[in-house]
Write a protein that holds these residues in place. Structure first.
Motif, PDB file in Angstrom:
ATOM      1  N   ILE A 129       3.508 -20.714  -5.599  1.00  0.00           N
ATOM      2  CA  ILE A 129       4.605 -20.627  -6.574  1.00  0.00           C
ATOM      3  C   ILE A 129       4.576 -21.823  -7.514  1.00  0.00           C
ATOM      4  N   PHE A 130       4.425 -23.000  -6.905  1.00  0.00           N
ATOM      5  CA  PHE A 130       4.374 -24.215  -7.726  1.00  0.00           C
ATOM      6  C   PHE A 130       3.215 -24.150  -8.705  1.00  0.00           C
ATOM      7  N   ALA A 131       2.076 -23.659  -8.188  1.00  0.00           N
ATOM      8  CA  ALA A 131       0.880 -23.625  -9.032  1.00  0.00           C
ATOM      9  C   ALA A 131       1.119 -22.733 -10.235  1.00  0.00           C
ATOM     10  N   VAL A 132       1.708 -21.612  -9.969  1.00  0.00           N
ATOM     11  CA  VAL A 132       1.989 -20.715 -11.093  1.00  0.00           C
ATOM     12  C   VAL A 132       2.955 -21.396 -12.053  1.00  0.00           C
ATOM     13  N   ALA A 133       3.925 -22.095 -11.485  1.00  0.00           N
ATOM     14  CA  ALA A 133       4.931 -22.724 -12.337  1.00  0.00           C
ATOM     15  C   ALA A 133       4.300 -23.758 -13.245  1.00  0.00           C
ATOM     16  N   TYR A 134       3.465 -24.621 -12.672  1.00  0.00           N
ATOM     17  CA  TYR A 134       2.939 -25.648 -13.568  1.00  0.00           C
ATOM     18  C   TYR A 134       1.895 -25.091 -14.523  1.00  0.00           C
ATOM     19  N   SER A 135       1.180 -24.037 -14.090  1.00  0.00           N
ATOM     20  CA  SER A 135       0.246 -23.408 -15.023  1.00  0.00           C
ATOM     21  C   SER A 135       1.021 -22.791 -16.179  1.00  0.00           C
ATOM     22  N   ALA A 136       2.113 -22.158 -15.838  1.00  0.00           N
ATOM     23  CA  ALA A 136       2.933 -21.552 -16.876  1.00  0.00           C
ATOM     24  C   ALA A 136       3.441 -22.623 -17.820  1.00  0.00           C
ATOM     25  N   ARG A 137       3.802 -23.733 -17.214  1.00  0.00           N
ATOM     26  CA  ARG A 137       4.320 -24.800 -18.070  1.00  0.00           C
ATOM     27  C   ARG A 137       3.235 -25.307 -19.011  1.00  0.00           C
ATOM     28  N   PHE A 138       2.047 -25.440 -18.483  1.00  0.00           N
ATOM     29  CA  PHE A 138       0.934 -25.931 -19.297  1.00  0.00           C
ATOM     30  C   PHE A 138       0.761 -25.045 -20.525  1.00  0.00           C
ATOM     31  N   ILE A 139       0.828 -23.728 -20.285  1.00  0.00           N
ATOM     32  CA  ILE A 139       0.588 -22.811 -21.397  1.00  0.00           C
ATOM     33  C   ILE A 139       1.805 -22.709 -22.295  1.00  0.00           C
ATOM     34  N   HIS A 140       2.924 -22.424 -21.663  1.00  0.00           N
ATOM     35  CA  HIS A 140       4.105 -22.103 -22.458  1.00  0.00           C
ATOM     36  C   HIS A 140       4.610 -23.315 -23.235  1.00  0.00           C
ATOM     37  N   ASP A 141       4.697 -24.421 -22.553  1.00  0.00           N
ATOM     38  CA  ASP A 141       5.226 -25.607 -23.218  1.00  0.00           C
ATOM     39  C   ASP A 141       4.363 -26.041 -24.380  1.00  0.00           C
ATOM     40  N   VAL A 142       3.064 -25.870 -24.219  1.00  0.00           N
ATOM     41  CA  VAL A 142       2.173 -26.407 -25.241  1.00  0.00           C
ATOM     42  C   VAL A 142       1.993 -25.446 -26.405  1.00  0.00           C
ATOM     43  N   PHE A 143       1.764 -24.217 -26.058  1.00  0.00           N
ATOM     44  CA  PHE A 143       1.367 -23.292 -27.131  1.00  0.00           C
ATOM     45  C   PHE A 143       2.537 -22.497 -27.709  1.00  0.00           C
ATOM     46  N   PHE A 144       3.586 -22.381 -26.929  1.00  0.00           N
ATOM     47  CA  PHE A 144       4.732 -21.606 -27.430  1.00  0.00           C
ATOM     48  C   PHE A 144       5.953 -22.500 -27.432  1.00  0.00           C
ATOM     49  N   ASN A 145       7.078 -21.942 -27.072  1.00  0.00           N
ATOM     50  CA  ASN A 145       8.257 -22.776 -26.863  1.00  0.00           C
ATOM     51  C   ASN A 145       8.668 -23.527 -28.128  1.00  0.00           C
ATOM     52  N   GLY A 146       8.685 -22.779 -29.243  1.00  0.00           N
ATOM     53  CA  GLY A 146       9.198 -23.395 -30.452  1.00  0.00           C
ATOM     54  C   GLY A 146       8.127 -24.118 -31.253  1.00  0.00           C
ATOM     55  N   ALA A 147       8.568 -25.085 -31.996  1.00  0.00           N
ATOM     56  CA  ALA A 147       7.646 -25.764 -32.903  1.00  0.00           C
ATOM     57  C   ALA A 147       7.368 -27.180 -32.407  1.00  0.00           C
ATOM     58  N   PRO A 148       6.236 -27.726 -32.813  1.00  0.00           N
ATOM     59  CA  PRO A 148       5.917 -29.110 -32.389  1.00  0.00           C
ATOM     60  C   PRO A 148       6.931 -30.091 -32.943  1.00  0.00           C
ATOM     61  N   ARG A 149       7.125 -31.154 -32.217  1.00  0.00           N
ATOM     62  CA  ARG A 149       8.081 -32.178 -32.637  1.00  0.00           C
ATOM     63  C   ARG A 149       7.338 -33.460 -32.969  1.00  0.00           C
ATOM     64  N   ASP A 150       7.589 -33.957 -34.111  1.00  0.00           N
ATOM     65  CA  ASP A 150       6.946 -35.159 -34.675  1.00  0.00           C
ATOM     66  C   ASP A 150       5.633 -35.552 -33.990  1.00  0.00           C
ATOM     67  N   LEU A 151       4.610 -34.751 -34.252  1.00  0.00           N
ATOM     68  CA  LEU A 151       3.284 -35.067 -33.729  1.00  0.00           C
ATOM     69  C   LEU A 151       2.690 -36.218 -34.534  1.00  0.00           C
ATOM     70  N   PRO A 152       1.965 -37.090 -33.896  1.00  0.00           N
ATOM     71  CA  PRO A 152       1.309 -38.172 -34.643  1.00  0.00           C
ATOM     72  C   PRO A 152       0.366 -37.624 -35.703  1.00  0.00           C
ATOM     73  N   ARG A 153      -0.331 -36.545 -35.365  1.00  0.00           N
ATOM     74  CA  ARG A 153      -1.203 -35.946 -36.378  1.00  0.00           C
ATOM     75  C   ARG A 153      -0.674 -34.544 -36.669  1.00  0.00           C
ATOM     76  N   PHE A 154      -0.338 -34.299 -37.901  1.00  0.00           N
ATOM     77  CA  PHE A 154       0.227 -32.982 -38.226  1.00  0.00           C
ATOM     78  C   PHE A 154      -0.315 -32.550 -39.569  1.00  0.00           C
ATOM     79  N   PRO A 155      -0.667 -31.346 -39.791  1.00  0.00           N
ATOM     80  CA  PRO A 155      -0.700 -30.283 -38.785  1.00  0.00           C
ATOM     81  C   PRO A 155      -2.006 -30.315 -37.988  1.00  0.00           C
ATOM     82  N   PRO A 156      -1.949 -29.947 -36.742  1.00  0.00           N
ATOM     83  CA  PRO A 156      -3.187 -29.872 -35.959  1.00  0.00           C
ATOM     84  C   PRO A 156      -3.991 -28.653 -36.357  1.00  0.00           C
ATOM     85  N   HIS A 157      -5.284 -28.764 -36.163  1.00  0.00           N
ATOM     86  CA  HIS A 157      -6.104 -27.560 -36.384  1.00  0.00           C
ATOM     87  C   HIS A 157      -7.185 -27.488 -35.329  1.00  0.00           C
ATOM     88  N   GLU A 158      -7.936 -26.431 -35.444  1.00  0.00           N
ATOM     89  CA  GLU A 158      -8.968 -26.207 -34.425  1.00  0.00           C
ATOM     90  C   GLU A 158      -9.986 -27.334 -34.445  1.00  0.00           C
TER      91      GLU A 158
END
Lengths: 89, 931, 498, 103, 109, 162
Positions: free
Chosen positions: B420-449
């Motif tokens: 369960i924990f593993a799924v939770a942190y994996s989900a966090r890795f994906i969701h928090d980073v790639f989704f979950n709204g917009a980036p907040r004051d990134l040092p480098r913006f906009p990021p690209h590939e």
């Protein structure tokens, strides 16, 4: 007779040495001590010669000679120190 | 031989990148890649050989005496690592090319990576425990250098040191364990040890051995409670983390468990310790991973957790669990490496790894996001990916553990919780980073590939996840089979690598884990708040750090307390030890020997008492220094008398002449030494001194008493007999000095020569204040050279020289000799200095002291060496009688020439010392600082 | 009788005195003489090693006087090993000194060869009093070398060193006098026979003498309560001198090994001394390790490492078996050469770091960090006992030599010491090479040529580990020879005694 | 017998004078007076014993043994210098006022 | 006589030790000198106490043991060299450090 | 001659001393002694630049005889003084004006004074015009000064005229 004389002489010298030592200890001044030391050296010569006669050995002569020389030089050095501080200037 | 090449290739290749870096970063990378690729190909060839049933091996004796040989063997388990290590390494090298900035020293990175690769391959391939340990420690060391790659960063330095210390300590424990294992098995050859499982498990040393080896494995694999170094090691550049913490470094620990599985496993102790630690780590790591805000921190804890999982699998102690463990090693390597690389890309492109700021990156880097999602899904154990398969096997195995008895449910439950924990942190890795709204004051913006080639390694790895996940039997089947077989050491029970095993409990557990995981993730805000409010569990890293600091503070305190620079303390220790060792053996009733005592006569008694009194007087007067010198010279005089009294005229002569020179020296020194009265501060110190002095005195006195009352049977009769026929002299002492033991004398004049040279050097440029008045403030006498004295010395000098010649010439047959003659000459000359002053004396005649000394020693040595020409040993003496008209017959001995050397040296030495010391006051004086 | 054995003694003596004659001729000719001497010594000692390797014990009767009466030089495997080690250490240290240290005073090249002569003599002599004489030669030379370059710190530490050694020499003479007073002989082989055949009545005296000798040699070797003179001194003297001094403690170890294995064997009538060695060694090792960690300067740290190595060496000797002594004999050249190399390297580092010197604090970046760093890493790995270098192999041999009950004491201490070494050296390297700030100081970067001596010494760690097989074969043989002193005694007293 | 008596006599004289000199050293009130004892009496005392030695060894070996005279010569040459220097140091230590009659 | 000899050694060594443990270079030098006298005597006594028979090969009958005498001679000479060295070193220390204290305690003013 | 034998009298003296030292008059020793008596002054002459010119060796012998006799007398006198009651001593310093010019002669005089009854020479004045003498038991200063001048200084002046 000789043995008795040697023994007596031994005691004389021994007593003399003790007196010298007393003077060395008592001082009161540094020259007193130097004098006592010098006298001690001279008495030691007598002791050595006496020992030579006692044991019938001539091997102590050089030691006696050396004490005469070295005792003198020691006294000179000590006095020089008192007088000038620096013994070899 | 090829096996050796496999290890040597990256090791030697490690020199290429630093050498090629001057041709540019690409050349450097190509060089590193070429080396790695060759290694990989070689590994593949060897793997195929192993598959065909003829594993390559080699054996070279090295330190054969204790069983340390260069033995390498490519079995299945080794092959697994031999493929993984350069495989992932190749990808990491490509990746690093783009990850590193211009100013990072790439040559060093690639070089170190190759060294590390070599050590890791060595660990895998070693067929000798000690050899494996050697490689093991090299991985620790090279990982230290890698983690500290960004040396300017404090966290990198600290993380590197922590990793080194923890894994280094583990390595030392491992060494002890290996040695024990070797002692039990009688060999360090792993292949031989593996066959002795039963013998070793039954051995009384099994428990300590197991514990020590486990400490080694657990520290390396970051198992609880040694896990804390791994998150700190994240200060390394991401390619390094990707390499070290996915496929290599941390896997060394589980590799070791796998390697020694046939020998060590199969006991309750193994089960409880290994699975217990594994389980704890699994849960703890997984739990902690959820709450990390740093991408790499999350990955670090998840790594810990997955390693716990693997350890747990090996701890379960069933063949299939071992298979699952091996399988998970592969899987974890692939997905974790790609996740680290993805995290690195994100970090590289956005400038941060903080998941609270990184949001909604899908928009900017969808390609990377897709890759990361595949890998994360594999980590979470989503079906169709490789992670799912091994996790499924793991769940299945937890159900078959019987050792826990009625509590058997605990293990599956815990495993599911970890899932369960593993799924939770994996989900966090994906969701928090790639989704979950917009980036907040990134040092480098906009990021690209990122650049194309930076993604290729990730793509390959993600592809592998998929491929293995879908077609496990086809892709890794043979490798897994081979590896697992060599782990368990027996034929494996049937198992199937398939995605679908039907509806069963493991699948249920997987589903629960998936569902639970998402649920936990959904509740994350509340959980974070709860976590914040939890009493802070002690941070192991901080504890470690505190412990290290405390140890250093303690060491400094110890060091400071030990050594305060005091001469007295060291002297007291030395003397104290001496007193103890003298008194303890003598403190018995048997100290008196059997010899009858010689009677005491009056003058001797008096002399002895005077001697004792003079000694005490020296102590009493040591503050009145001139008097003390006089007392000392009385001691010297009386000691000379003792020598005479007990038949040693030579000694008396020497003693007397040395005495006077010593006195002169002391007087010369006394002139400069300031006189101050300072009472001793501590009565305890004085008490110590008195106790010590009494002890040493008593010890020496007892020794002397014991010695004097025992009979002596000495070798001296030989000297007495041989002196005239063999040495040509009647004065046995002198013949011993110049002939029987002439070598001692040569040494002695050498000592004098060195002392004189050293003293000359010390006097060089020595500035001392010259007292203008004596101790009582009286000015010095005006007349420097009393007339009577100088006149008398003029007369005395020739006399003294005559005496000196006399003593020299007769030394061989009667008291005297070169040394005493030299002293007399020197003293007579010094008397000139004293009476007339240095300036005057040196104007009259300037003796070249340095050459005099050298010539003296050389004459003595050359006399000794002359006998070599005749084929006799050094210092063989010869003598003969010569007849001259009028003069008659006299003796000439080579020993006299030797004595002449001694004479010259002594004159040179004493003159050099005293004359130069005397010259001190003639220098231009600067006022010196005297406190 | 082969005269080759005299070369290690006569050659340096002649060189020293020649240099004394050349004192006013400038440094050039003196350097030439010294370097040629060092090369000659290396060649001669290697030839001697080849002779000793066969197991034949060479004796040389000085003055053509037979054994217990005259002074005998004895060349066995241990002596040959020590001679070669000394010669091998000498050359790089000398070359390093020739890059500047020797110009700080006029007499470096006078003293230096004589120091070597003292060492060689101590290793060769078979006579206890002659050993004392050679100890004095090497000590007086070491005083001069310690003071070379002068300066307050050197003077302060040298004063302590000198005074303590004078006390030590006095104690040595007392032990020697007692031995002569009981046994009536000075030849060590003869002493061995006499001690073995002593009456119970003589035992207390022999025991006191044996323990006193142990204390004196232990002091020179820097064992636990007696090591205070070492760290300050080694940190204060010139780096090349400190490097040479790496072997000074080993002379003490050698003397302990020689006298205890020959005269006071642990199965003889006076077993205490040998028995004490092991616990003392462990305590030294432990205390030294702790102090390594507490050091604030690189050279102080290195000095404590010298003490740690002494503890390690004596622990191996204290096991009193072939494996243990062999391990120590393997560890001995390793620790000597590597410490020496580190001392030389520390010199380069301190120069590069300018005012920061060797203080373990952040300093300027060095001009060739990779080169210096690699060398430091090499040395640190070797001295901390990290594989695969000689330090590891030495410790491995040592650990392997300990059997069950005693291993429980030895292993934790040795391994713990290693761990502390790793911690300390890790901190040290991290501060020196990583925690840098600012640009390199102006001035020429250190050249390969100047680094060569240090590098050579450090690379011997690699050589020793690659050659571990043959080297341990030799040390095993040497240890066997030591533990069976009959061959030594027979070789020395073979003729001349009824 | 006669020679033995003579030797004994000289020995006793020598011993006595040496002792007297030292008694003087110990007994007399100040340095300058003490100086007289050793410079004269002790020197003569040693001289006496030396003569005894000359007689003794000459008698022993039936050849003149005179080398003890050398010591006497040495003493006569040096004792006054010692005395002179000691007196001079005492004068110096007494202070710059120079010699005063001692009371 | 043996007891006297042992007593002399005990006292001299004791005095030497005490002085060596004093805090000033001069006392240390004095102590070392005393100690070296005593040690020489000890070494000398290891040949036992023989009266009136110097070790000359021309002497008939038992003589004193010559070997310890030779050893003491060497020891005296070496001791002299060392004493000289330490005396000058004390001077050097005085010049460089500005103090003749050696107990390491009063280094701070 | 002057170059190879700078001090003929002194060389003779040294030969004598040598024979005393070796305690023999064997021909070999005489040869050796002569050799030394010649060579040693060659070396030591550097340290004795201000050679006194010596005349009248006979007077010297007489002087020495007087001197030795006085020593014996001196000792008896001093022994009496030492052993007697010390309270009655009349110690004093006296100043002896010097006529001697030669340094060596002054030294000899000082020696003589020190070794003879009740007097010790304590200081040669810096201008070498007078000699400070300490007297153990002073009777009459003028008498003593006179005695010294006549008994010792006069012959010395004759022996060393320059």
């Amino acid at each position: 007779m000789l043995t008795t004389a040697i023994t007596v002489a031994f005691f004389c010298i021994a007593a003399a040495l003790t007196l010298n030592f007393w003077r060395l200890f008592a001082g009161p001044t540094l020259p007193d001590r130097i004098l006592a030391l010098d006298t001690m050296a001279i008495n030691t010569i007598a002791l050595l010669i006496l020992l030579g006669i006692h044991q019938n050995l001539t091997e102590y002569f050089e030691a006696a000679l050396l004490i005469a020389m070295m005792g003198f030089i020691g006294t000179v050095a000590l006095c020089k120190y008192l007088l000038r501080g620096d013994i070899i200037e | 031989m090829n096996v050796l090449l496999l290890v040597l290739l990256p090791l030697l290749g490690a020199m290429l990148p630093p050498l090629t870096i001057r041709f540019g970063r690409d050349v450097c990378t190509w060089a590193a890649m070429a080396v790695t690729a060759c290694t990989l190909m070689l590994a593949a060839v060897l793997f195929i050989q192993a598959l065909e049933g003829s594993p390559a091996s080699m054996h070279l004796p090295w330190l054969h005496g204790i069983g340390l040989d260069l033995s390498l063997r490519m079995d299945g388990l080794a092959a697994l690592f031999a493929l993984l290590v350069p495989g992932i390494g190749l990808l990491v090298i490509i990746y690093a090319r783009y990850y590193l900035s211009e100013k990072d020293p790439m040559g060093r990175l690639h070089g170190l990576l190759l060294v590390f690769m070599s050590s890791m391959l060595g660990v895998a391939l070693s067929d000798n425990l000690i050899l494996m340990l050697i490689f093991w420690e090299s991985t620790s060391l090279s990982s230290f250098l890698l983690i500290g790659f960004w040396q300017h960063r404090a966290d990198a330095r600290q993380g590197a040191r922590m990793a080194l210390i923890v894994t280094g300590a583990g390595g030392l424990a491992l060494l002890a364990g290996f040695l024990l294992l070797g002692q039990m098995a009688g060999t360090f050859r792993i292949s031989e040890i593996l066959a002795q499982g039963d013998h070793i498990r039954a051995h009384s040393l099994y428990v300590p051995t197991l514990m020590l080896i486990l400490i080694g494995a657990f520290t390396k694999s970051a198992q609880f409670p040694f896990h804390f170094w791994l998150p700190k090691a994240m200060a390394a550049p991401t390619p390094i983390s990707a390499y070290l913490h996915s496929a290599t470094m941390v896997k060394a620990g589980v590799f070791l468990l796998a390697r020694l599985y046939p020998v060590l496993s199969g006991t309750d102790l193994w089960f409880f310790t290994v699975s217990g630690v594994g389980l704890t780590t699994l849960l703890m790591g997984a739990y902690a991973a959820i709450f990390q805000h740093d991408l790499k921190g999350l990955l670090a804890y998840s790594t810990i957790s997955h390693l716990g999982l693997i350890v747990l699998l090996f701890g379960l102690d069933t063949p299939l669990a071992a298979v699952a463990g091996v399988f998970h090693i592969i899987n974890h390597a692939t997905f974790k490496a790609s996740l680290f690389m993805a995290a690195g890309i994100i970090d590289h492109e956005t400038g941060t790894r903080d998941m609270r700021r990184l949001n909604g990156l899908w928009k900017y880097m969808p390609h990377t996001a897709a890759l990361a999602m595949i890998a994360a899904a594999a980590m979470a154990g989503v079906p169709l990916l490789n992670g799912f398969l091994s996790k499924e096997m793991f769940f299945a195995e937890t159900l078959h553990v019987h050792l826990l008895g009625p509590a058997w449910m605990l293990l599956p439950a815990a495993a599911t919780l970890a899932g369960i924990f593993a799924v939770a942190y994996s989900a966090r890795f994906i969701h928090d980073v790639f989704f979950n709204g917009a980036p907040r004051d990134l040092p480098r913006f906009p990021p690209h590939e990122p650049p194309r080639f930076m993604k290729i390694p990730v793509e390959i790895l993600a592809g592998a996840c998929l491929l293995v996940g879908i077609l496990p039997a086809l892709t890794v089947g043979p490798l897994l089979d081979l590896a697992a077989t060599s782990v368990t050491g027996e034929t494996l029970p049937p198992y199937s690598l398939a995605i679908w095993h039907g509806f069963n409990t493991p699948l249920l557990m997987s589903l629960v884990a998936l569902g639970g995981g998402f649920a936990v993730y959904a509740m994350r805000r509340r959980l974070f708040a709860l976590h914040e409010r939890l009493p802070l569990a002690p941070d192991a890293a901080a504890l470690f750090h505190a412990a290290e600091e405390a140890l250093i503070r303690c060491a400094r305190a110890f060091l400071h307390g030990l050594d305060n620079g005091s001469l007295q303390r060291s002297a007291a220790l030395l003397l104290g030890v001496a007193a103890l060792v003298m008194i303890l053996p003598l403190a018995g009733p048997a100290i008196s020997g059997p010899l009858p005592l010689t009677p005491i006569d009056g003058p001797s008694l008096m002399g002895a008492l005077l001697l004792i009194a003079a000694g005490l007087l020296t102590v009493l007067w040591h503050e009145h220094r001139l008097s003390a010198i006089m007392a000392l010279s009385v001691v010297g005089l009386l000691v000379a008398l003792v020598f005479v009294r007990f038949s040693a005229p030579d000694l008396a002569l020497t003693q007397l002449s040395v005495e006077v020179v010593t006195i002169m020296l002391l007087l010369l020194a006394l002139f400069f030494i300031p006189r101050r009265h300072k009472p001793r501060s501590r009565p305890s110190g004085r008490f110590r001194d008195i106790v010590l002095s009494t002890g040493i005195g008593a010890g020496c006195g007892l020794l002397a008493w014991g010695m004097l009352t025992r009979p002596l049977d000495s070798i001296s009769t030989f000297f007495m007999e041989q002196s005239i026929p063999g040495g040509g002299g009647a004065n046995v002492v002198n013949v011993i000095l110049v002939d029987f033991r002439g070598f001692d004398t040569l040494g002695e004049v050498t000592v004098l020569a060195v002392a004189a040279v050293g003293i000359f050097a010390m006097l060089d440029n020595l500035r001392l204040p010259i007292p203008a008045h004596d101790q009582d403030g009286r000015p010095w006498a005006a007349e420097p050279h009393p007339l009577i004295l100088s006149q008398t010395t003029r007369f005395l000098l020739p006399l003294a020289l005559l005496v000196s010649v006399f003593l020299f010439l007769r030394g061989h047959n009667a008291p005297g000799g070169g040394f005493i003659a030299g002293l007399v000459t020197a003293v007579a000359l010094i008397l000139q200095y004293m009476a007339n002053g240095t300036a005057w004396t040196q104007r009259q005649w300037r003796l070249p002291f340095h050459p005099l000394i050298a010539v003296g020693v050389l004459v003595a040595a050359a006399t000794g060496a002359a006998s070599l020409l005749a084929g006799h040993p050094f210092l063989t003496s010869t003598f003969g009688h010569v007849s001259l008209p009028i003069v008659g017959k006299f003796e000439l001995a080579s020993a006299m020439l030797f004595d002449l050397g001694v004479f010259l040296t002594v004159v040179g030495v004493i003159m050099l010392i005293l004359a130069n010391l005397g010259k001190l006051t003639r220098r231009k004086i600067r006022p010196a600082r005297i406190r | 009788m082969n005269h080759l054995i005299m070369i290690p003694l006569l050659l340096p003596l002649a060189a020293g005195m020649t240099n004394l004659l050349l004192v006013r001729k400038g440094i050039g000719p003196q350097r030439l003489v010294s370097v040629l001497t060092a090369c000659g010594l290396l060649a001669a000692t290697l030839l001697l090693l080849v002779r000793a390797e066969t197991g034949h014990i060479d004796t040389y009767e000085l003055g053509n006087w037979p054994a217990p009466f005259g002074i005998i030089l004895v060349l066995d495997r241990l002596s040959a090993l020590m001679l070669v080690l000394t010669a091998f250490l000498t050359l790089p240290v000398l070359l390093h000194a020739c890059s500047g240290d020797d110009k700080l005073g006029r007499d470096f090249h006078v003293i230096f060869p004589l120091q070597i002569m003292g060492l060689n003599g101590a290793f060769l002599t078979g006579d206890l009093f002659n050993l004392f004489v050679f100890f004095e030669i090497l000590l007086i030379a070491s005083y001069c070398l310690a003071l070379h370059g002068l300066g307050p710190e050197r003077t302060r530490n040298a004063l302590r060193y000198v005074v303590l050694n004078l006390i030590g020499s006095s104690l040595f003479l007392i032990a020697l006098g007692t031995l002569y007073g009981v046994c009536g002989t000075l030849n060590m082989a003869d002493l061995a026979l006499k001690v073995a055949g002593s009456t119970p009545d003589q035992a207390p005296l022999l025991r006191a003498a044996g323990l006193l000798l142990l204390a004196v040699f232990g002091f020179k070797a820097a064992i636990l309560p007696l090591f205070l003179w070492l760290p300050g001194l080694y940190a204060a003297v010139l780096p090349s001198v400190a490097a040479l001094f790496a072997i000074m403690t080993k002379v003490g170890v050698y003397a302990i090994l020689r006298t205890q294995s020959l005269i006071f064997t642990n199965h003889g009538p006076v077993p205490e001394a040998a028995g004490l060695l092991f616990p003392v060694a462990l305590a030294t090792l432990a205390a030294g390790s702790l102090c390594v960690l507490g050091s604030r300067r690189l050279r102080v740290l290195l000095a404590w490492l010298v003490i740690v190595s002494v503890g390690t060496l004596l622990a191996g000797i204290g096991l009193w078996n072939v494996a243990g002594i062999s391990a120590s004999l393997y560890y001995l050249p390793h620790s000597t050469l590597v410490t020496a190399g580190l001392f030389l390297l520390a010199d380069h580092l301190a120069r590069q770091r300018g005012p920061a010197g060797d203080v373990l604090e952040s300093g300027p970046t060095m001009s060739r960090p990779n080169l210096l760093g690699s060398l430091f890493l090499l040395g640190a790995m070797a001295i901390a006992g990290l594989p695969p270098l000689s330090g590891f192999i030495g410790k491995l041999l040592l650990l392997n030599a300990a059997q069950a009950p005693i291993a429980a004491w030895l292993w934790p201490v040795v391994l713990g010491g290693s761990l502390i070494g790793i911690i300390a050296l890790g901190r040290c390297g991290s501060v020196l090479f990583w925690k840098t700030q600012g640009d390199p100081l102006s001035g020429p970067p250190v050249s390969w040529l100047r680094l060569a001596p240090a590098a050579t010494l450090l690379l011997t760690a690699v050589a020793l580990s690659v050659m571990a097989g043959p080297v341990t074969t030799y040390t095993d043989a040497a240890a066997e020879q030591l533990l069976a002193p009959d061959s030594y005694i027979n070789a020395v007293l073979g003729r001349g005694t009824p | 017998m006669l020679s033995e008596a003579l030797i004994s006599l000289f020995l006793l004289i020598g011993g006595a004078f040496a002792l007297i000199g030292s008694i003087g050293l110990a007994r007399l009130p100040d340095l300058f007076t003490r100086l007289h004892g050793p410079t004269k009496a002790t020197t003569l005392g040693v001289g006496g014993i030396l003569i005894a030695s000359v007689l003794h060894f000459s008698g022993q070996e039936h050849a003149l043994s005179l080398h003890e005279l050398l010591i006497t010569l040495f003493l006569f040459a040096t004792a006054p210098v010692s005395a002179y220097l000691i007196a001079r140091s005492a004068l110096h230590l007494r202070g710059p006022d120079g010699p005063k009659d001692d009371s | 006589m043996e007891a006297l000899a042992a007593l002399i050694i005990a006292v001299l060594i004791g005095c030497g030790t005490y002085l060596t443990l004093c805090a000033r270079t001069f006392s240390v030098v004095l102590g070392l000198s005393l100690m070296s006298y005593a040690v020489n005597l000890f070494l000398f006594f290891s040949g036992r106490l023989v009266t009136g028979a110097p070790p000359l090969a021309t002497n008939i009958g038992a003589t004193a043991d010559p070997l310890p005498q030779a050893l003491v001679l060497t020891a005296i000479v070496i001791g002299f060299g060392m004493t000289a060295f330490v005396v000058i070193l004390a001077l050097r220390a005085l010049g460089e450090l500005g103090t003749d204290q050696v107990d390491g305690e009063d280094e701070k003013p | 001659m002057k170059r190879w034998l700078p001090q003929p009298m002194f060389s003779l003296f040294l030969l004598l001393i040598w024979l005393l030292l070796v305690n023999s008059a064997a021909p070999g020793q005489i040869v050796l002694g002569a050799l030394l008596a010649v060579t040693i002054p060659l070396f030591t002459i550097r340290f004795w630049p201000d050679q006194p010119c010596m005349r009248r060796p006979l007077t010297l012998i007489v002087y020495l005889a007087v001197f030795f006799w006085d020593i014996v007398v001196a000792n008896l006198t001093v022994a009496r003084l030492i052993l007697g009651p010390t309270g009655r001593l009349r110690p004093a310093f006296i100043r002896l004006p010097l006529d001697l010019k030669n340094d060596f002669a002054i030294t000899l005089l000082a020696h003589t004074i020190s070794l003879t009854p009740g007097t010790v020479s304590a200081q040669v004045a810096e201008d070498r015009r007078s000699l400070l003498i300490h007297v153990l038991d002073l009777d009459d200063e003028a008498l003593l000064v006179n005695r010294i001048k006549q008994r010792y200084e006069a012959p010395l002046k004759e022996i060393f005229p320059c």
